[in-house]
Design a protein around this motif. Structure first.
Motif, PDB file in Angstrom:
ATOM      1  N   GLY A 241       0.823  -1.215   0.000  1.00 49.80           N
ATOM      2  CA  GLY A 241       0.000   0.000   0.000  1.00 49.80           C
ATOM      3  C   GLY A 241       0.853   1.260   0.000  1.00 49.80           C
ATOM      4  N   ILE A 242       1.997   1.198   0.649  1.00 54.69           N
ATOM      5  CA  ILE A 242       2.886   2.361   0.633  1.00 54.69           C
ATOM      6  C   ILE A 242       3.329   2.644  -0.798  1.00 54.69           C
ATOM      7  CG2 ILE A 242       5.173   3.192   1.333  1.00 54.69           C
ATOM      8  CD1 ILE A 242       4.752   1.891   3.999  1.00 54.69           C
ATOM      9  N   ALA A 243       3.666   1.570  -1.515  1.00 55.62           N
ATOM     10  CA  ALA A 243       4.055   1.762  -2.919  1.00 55.62           C
ATOM     11  C   ALA A 243       2.893   2.368  -3.710  1.00 55.62           C
ATOM     12  CB  ALA A 243       4.479   0.430  -3.524  1.00 55.62           C
ATOM     13  N   ALA A 244       1.666   1.874  -3.447  1.00 50.63           N
ATOM     14  CA  ALA A 244       0.497   2.420  -4.156  1.00 50.63           C
ATOM     15  C   ALA A 244       0.316   3.897  -3.818  1.00 50.63           C
ATOM     16  CB  ALA A 244      -0.758   1.630  -3.781  1.00 50.63           C
ATOM     17  N   GLY A 245       0.461   4.237  -2.549  1.00 49.91           N
ATOM     18  CA  GLY A 245       0.290   5.625  -2.117  1.00 49.91           C
ATOM     19  C   GLY A 245       1.361   6.534  -2.710  1.00 49.91           C
ATOM     20  N   LEU A 246       2.604   6.073  -2.710  1.00 45.50           N
ATOM     21  CA  LEU A 246       3.696   6.910  -3.232  1.00 45.50           C
ATOM     22  C   LEU A 246       3.605   7.063  -4.745  1.00 45.50           C
ATOM     23  CD1 LEU A 246       6.771   5.763  -1.086  1.00 45.50           C
ATOM     24  CD2 LEU A 246       5.234   7.707  -0.735  1.00 45.50           C
ATOM     25  N   SER A 247       2.935   6.098  -5.401  1.00 45.70           N
ATOM     26  CA  SER A 247       2.849   6.201  -6.856  1.00 45.70           C
ATOM     27  C   SER A 247       1.921   7.336  -7.284  1.00 45.70           C
ATOM     28  CB  SER A 247       2.367   4.872  -7.448  1.00 45.70           C
ATOM     29  OG  SER A 247       0.975   4.734  -7.294  1.00 45.70           O
ATOM     30  N   LEU A 248       1.217   7.929  -6.319  1.00 45.15           N
ATOM     31  CA  LEU A 248       0.373   9.085  -6.654  1.00 45.15           C
ATOM     32  C   LEU A 248       1.172  10.376  -6.585  1.00 45.15           C
ATOM     33  CD1 LEU A 248      -2.691   8.002  -4.506  1.00 45.15           C
ATOM     34  CD2 LEU A 248      -2.421   7.789  -6.986  1.00 45.15           C
ATOM     35  N   ASN A 249       2.350  10.313  -6.021  1.00 47.48           N
ATOM     36  CA  ASN A 249       3.166  11.528  -5.925  1.00 47.48           C
ATOM     37  C   ASN A 249       4.612  11.253  -6.325  1.00 47.48           C
ATOM     38  OD1 ASN A 249       3.835  10.378  -3.148  1.00 47.48           O
ATOM     39  ND2 ASN A 249       1.693  10.964  -2.855  1.00 47.48           N
ATOM     40  N   VAL A 250       5.472  10.880  -5.346  1.00 50.36           N
ATOM     41  CA  VAL A 250       6.902  10.817  -5.684  1.00 50.36           C
ATOM     42  C   VAL A 250       7.269   9.724  -6.692  1.00 50.36           C
ATOM     43  CG1 VAL A 250       7.782  11.974  -3.634  1.00 50.36           C
ATOM     44  CG2 VAL A 250       7.315   9.537  -3.520  1.00 50.36           C
ATOM     45  N   TRP A 251       6.483   8.666  -6.751  1.00 51.88           N
ATOM     46  CA  TRP A 251       6.780   7.607  -7.732  1.00 51.88           C
ATOM     47  C   TRP A 251       5.812   7.635  -8.911  1.00 51.88           C
ATOM     48  CZ3 TRP A 251       7.624   2.728  -4.064  1.00 51.88           C
ATOM     49  CH2 TRP A 251       8.848   2.914  -3.387  1.00 51.88           C
ATOM     50  N   ALA A 252       5.282   8.807  -9.203  1.00 50.02           N
ATOM     51  CA  ALA A 252       4.239   8.885 -10.233  1.00 50.02           C
ATOM     52  C   ALA A 252       4.704   8.341 -11.577  1.00 50.02           C
ATOM     53  CB  ALA A 252       3.768  10.327 -10.387  1.00 50.02           C
ATOM     54  N   GLY A 253       5.994   8.423 -11.861  1.00 53.07           N
ATOM     55  CA  GLY A 253       6.476   7.990 -13.176  1.00 53.07           C
ATOM     56  C   GLY A 253       6.817   6.517 -13.256  1.00 53.07           C
ATOM     57  N   VAL A 254       6.738   5.809 -12.113  1.00 49.92           N
ATOM     58  CA  VAL A 254       7.155   4.403 -12.119  1.00 49.92           C
ATOM     59  C   VAL A 254       6.117   3.530 -12.833  1.00 49.92           C
ATOM     60  CG1 VAL A 254       7.713   2.407 -10.661  1.00 49.92           C
ATOM     61  CG2 VAL A 254       8.416   4.714  -9.958  1.00 49.92           C
ATOM     62  N   ARG A 255       6.594   2.706 -13.756  1.00 49.37           N
ATOM     63  CA  ARG A 255       5.713   1.762 -14.473  1.00 49.37           C
ATOM     64  C   ARG A 255       6.186   0.348 -14.171  1.00 49.37           C
ATOM     65  NH1 ARG A 255       3.413   5.536 -14.422  1.00 49.37           N
ATOM     66  NH2 ARG A 255       2.588   6.922 -16.008  1.00 49.37           N
ATOM     67  N   ILE A 256       5.263  -0.545 -13.763  1.00 51.67           N
ATOM     68  CA  ILE A 256       5.732  -1.895 -13.450  1.00 51.67           C
ATOM     69  C   ILE A 256       5.284  -2.946 -14.463  1.00 51.67           C
ATOM     70  CG2 ILE A 256       6.229  -1.708 -10.969  1.00 51.67           C
ATOM     71  CD1 ILE A 256       3.412  -2.556 -10.386  1.00 51.67           C
ATOM     72  N   VAL A 257       4.213  -2.683 -15.182  1.00 53.68           N
ATOM     73  CA  VAL A 257       3.807  -3.647 -16.214  1.00 53.68           C
ATOM     74  C   VAL A 257       4.070  -3.018 -17.582  1.00 53.68           C
ATOM     75  CG1 VAL A 257       1.894  -4.924 -17.223  1.00 53.68           C
ATOM     76  CG2 VAL A 257       2.061  -4.707 -14.746  1.00 53.68           C
ATOM     77  N   PRO A 258       4.963  -3.629 -18.354  1.00 58.47           N
ATOM     78  CA  PRO A 258       5.280  -3.058 -19.657  1.00 58.47           C
ATOM     79  C   PRO A 258       4.023  -2.972 -20.525  1.00 58.47           C
ATOM     80  CG  PRO A 258       6.673  -4.979 -19.150  1.00 58.47           C
ATOM     81  CD  PRO A 258       5.650  -4.889 -18.076  1.00 58.47           C
ATOM     82  N   GLY A 259       3.874  -1.864 -21.189  1.00 58.06           N
ATOM     83  CA  GLY A 259       2.739  -1.712 -22.089  1.00 58.06           C
ATOM     84  C   GLY A 259       1.491  -1.174 -21.408  1.00 58.06           C
ATOM     85  N   LEU A 260       1.509  -1.109 -20.089  1.00 58.45           N
ATOM     86  CA  LEU A 260       0.343  -0.574 -19.379  1.00 58.45           C
ATOM     87  C   LEU A 260       0.730   0.792 -18.828  1.00 58.45           C
ATOM     88  CD1 LEU A 260      -2.534  -1.311 -18.388  1.00 58.45           C
ATOM     89  CD2 LEU A 260      -1.500  -2.074 -16.269  1.00 58.45           C
ATOM     90  N   ASP A 261       0.136   1.829 -19.396  1.00 55.78           N
ATOM     91  CA  ASP A 261       0.537   3.165 -18.968  1.00 55.78           C
ATOM     92  C   ASP A 261      -0.225   3.566 -17.708  1.00 55.78           C
ATOM     93  OD1 ASP A 261       1.787   5.589 -18.889  1.00 55.78           O
ATOM     94  OD2 ASP A 261       0.315   6.558 -20.212  1.00 55.78           O
ATOM     95  N   ALA A 262       0.154   2.981 -16.592  1.00 55.40           N
ATOM     96  CA  ALA A 262      -0.526   3.301 -15.338  1.00 55.40           C
ATOM     97  C   ALA A 262       0.505   3.279 -14.209  1.00 55.40           C
ATOM     98  CB  ALA A 262      -1.623   2.272 -15.065  1.00 55.40           C
ATOM     99  N   ASN A 263       0.298   4.145 -13.226  1.00 61.77           N
ATOM    100  CA  ASN A 263       1.175   4.108 -12.058  1.00 61.77           C
ATOM    101  C   ASN A 263       0.891   2.838 -11.242  1.00 61.77           C
ATOM    102  OD1 ASN A 263      -1.225   4.624 -10.750  1.00 61.77           O
ATOM    103  ND2 ASN A 263      -0.801   6.785 -10.401  1.00 61.77           N
ATOM    104  N   ILE A 264       1.619   2.670 -10.147  1.00 57.22           N
ATOM    105  CA  ILE A 264       1.469   1.423  -9.384  1.00 57.22           C
ATOM    106  C   ILE A 264       0.027   1.260  -8.898  1.00 57.22           C
ATOM    107  CG2 ILE A 264       2.264   0.130  -7.342  1.00 57.22           C
ATOM    108  CD1 ILE A 264       4.963   1.574  -7.643  1.00 57.22           C
ATOM    109  N   PHE A 265      -0.539   2.351  -8.388  1.00 60.78           N
ATOM    110  CA  PHE A 265      -1.927   2.332  -7.907  1.00 60.78           C
ATOM    111  C   PHE A 265      -2.860   1.836  -9.021  1.00 60.78           C
ATOM    112  CE2 PHE A 265      -4.941   4.256  -4.773  1.00 60.78           C
ATOM    113  CZ  PHE A 265      -6.110   4.100  -5.503  1.00 60.78           C
ATOM    114  N   GLY A 266      -2.762   2.479 -10.174  1.00 61.22           N
ATOM    115  CA  GLY A 266      -3.640   2.131 -11.291  1.00 61.22           C
ATOM    116  C   GLY A 266      -3.388   0.721 -11.796  1.00 61.22           C
TER     117      GLY A 266
END
Ligand code: PFF
Length: 458
Positions: free
Chosen positions: A362-387
């Motif tokens: 959940g921390i990763a999901a929460g941070l992906s809305l701000n400081v990790w907004a640019g992080v992508r974990i699934v190739p081809g899916l343009d969404a942050n960790i939360f999404g």
């Protein structure tokens, strides 16, 4: 409380308690936060119509199947599916469906808790009077201020997880029962009050048109997938939450009737939430497609203006938090039940271990809305960790889990066991309807929607 003969788990004291607990699971952020913003983002009426069709044709029969399987197996989804499969002379490999569900629950709770944390934060803001006289710009800025700051997002997510830990360790029944019998009706009354307010804004007609006049040009394969994912999410289906609650259901209760109540109350709550929120959106000239902030950016404006808004605002966000908590409990219960059955951990240890893991994700999901907004974990899916978590769990894993549950119940289990457990006459119309829906309609719908979303049909 009675102990069932072949289980280590407690049972609900009556069928009514089961209905209330399952409704507590179903009614949550999915109805009040997610449904309105999805309607807004996906063009209104056509989305609502597809969503309702998914509820009736796919969600309802699959919920009956989940409760039925749960009550037959009387354990966590993993061991329930294993036991029922063996009893029916099938492969114990069916337990993989239970694993899929437990994994989905783990992923869902990680981001669910982040949003549950926002509800807690807003309850506090209501209490300290932050909504007083707030404009829609001000409310938008308040929401953006929250989600763009890592510290409060992580802090409130932590508070939410700690509350869940406390309740699940203390024993689900007492806390849940009170929450759903008193607080859920109160939440419902408050929503009706907000709908009445919406009628005075002059934008109610526009809301009705937006929500109920379908414009199919706004729809594509992905939209249908979203509507179906939402149907599963809002009914807590496809991952074993309802199955594990079914496992605690006394044998005397009539499953089809109980399911009707749960599905009905959940759907009504979502529709009423929409009717409460969109008049505010339209009368304030806001965009319906504002996204995940929609509820948080609209309601404070109303609470800041209307008489008694101060009290109503506190009440609403406290109740929203409670609704999120009763759903969160049901996300945690399947894996907790599994660990209790299959390891030497007691309830406290099992809950602690899971809460710790989900908290980290959940921390990763929460941070992906701000400081990790640019992080992508699934190739081809343009969404942050939360999404990404939301997409994988809600839109893919839940329908997939539901598909297997439907296939298991309607194609693989013996029809005699099923009709006996559902307490329906084998040749009666209700059983037949259920069987057609579960054998053909629900699986076909899930498969078609999956294929369609991959772009196969252009
Ligand atoms: N049904 C809950 C809601 O609408 O907020 C979310 C949820 C709870 C999904 C439990 C899945 C689940 F197993």
């Amino acid at each position: 409380m009675a102990q069932a003969s072949h289980t280590r788990h407690e049972q609900w004291s009556s069928g009514l308690v089961f209905i209330l607990a399952a409704t507590g699971s179903a009614v949550g952020l999915g109805n009040l936060w997610r449904f309105p913003y999805l309607v807004g983002e996906n063009g209104g009426g056509a989305f609502v119509l597809i969503y309702l069709a998914c509820i009736v044709l796919v969600g309802f029969p699959i919920m009956m199947a989940e409760v039925m399987i749960g009550r037959r197996g009387r354990q966590s989804p993993i061991n329930t599916l294993r036991r029922v499969a063996l009893e029916e002379g099938l492969s114990s490999g069916w337990q993989l469906v239970g694993w899929l569900g437990v994994a989905a629950g783990f992923l869902i709770l990680s981001f669910y808790s982040v949003v549950g944390g926002w509800a807690l934060y807003y309850a506090l803001q209501a209490l300290v009077g932050s909504f007083s006289g707030i404009s829609s710009e001000g409310a938008g800025a308040m929401f953006r201020g929250l989600v763009s700051s890592p510290v409060p997002v992580v802090f409130w997510h932590t508070v939410f997880m700690l509350i869940l830990f406390g309740i699940v360790v203390a024993g689900v029944r007492r806390g849940l029962q009170r929450a759903v019998t008193i607080l859920m009706p109160l939440l419902f009354a408050l929503l009706i009050l907000l709908v009445l307010y919406g009628m005075t804004t002059g934008a109610f007609g526009q809301t009705l048109h937006f929500m109920f006049a379908p414009d199919f040009s706004a729809i594509d394969g992905r939209t249908v997938l979203t509507a179906m994912g939402q149907a599963f999410f809002t009914l807590s289906l496809g991952m074993g939450a309802i199955m594990v609650y079914g496992a605690y259901l006394p044998s005397s209760e009539h499953i089809p009737r109980a399911t009707g109540w749960i599905v009905g109350m959940d759907t009504l709550t979502a529709i009423i939430a929409g009717l409460a929120i969109f008049p505010i959106v339209f009368s304030a000239g806001m965009a319906p497609g504002a996204g995940p902030g929609l509820v948080f950016e609209t309601l404070p404006v109303v609470f800041g203006t209307i008489p008694f808004g101060f009290l109503l605002g506190i009440l609403f966000f406290v109740l929203l938090s409670v609704a999120a908590i009763t759903s969160g409990i049901s996300l945690l219960e399947p894996p907790v039940a599994y660990l209790i059955e299959s390891t030497r951990l007691g309830r406290r240890g099992a809950t602690g271990l899971l809460v710790g893991g989900i908290w980290l994700l959940g921390i990763a999901a929460g941070l992906s809305l701000n400081v990790w907004a640019g992080v992508r974990i699934v190739p081809g899916l343009d969404a942050n960790i939360f999404g990404t978590l939301e997409f994988l769990a809600n839109d893919l894993m839940l329908p997939l889990g539901g598909l297997f549950i439907a296939l298991f119940a309607a194609w693989f289990m013996r029809s005699a066991s099923v009709s006996e457990e559902l307490d329906l006459l084998h040749h009666g119309p209700v059983y037949r309807l259920w069987r057609v829906a579960t054998r053909f309609i629900a699986p076909a719908a899930v498969i078609l929607v999956f294929l369609n979303a991959t772009g196969l049909f252009g």
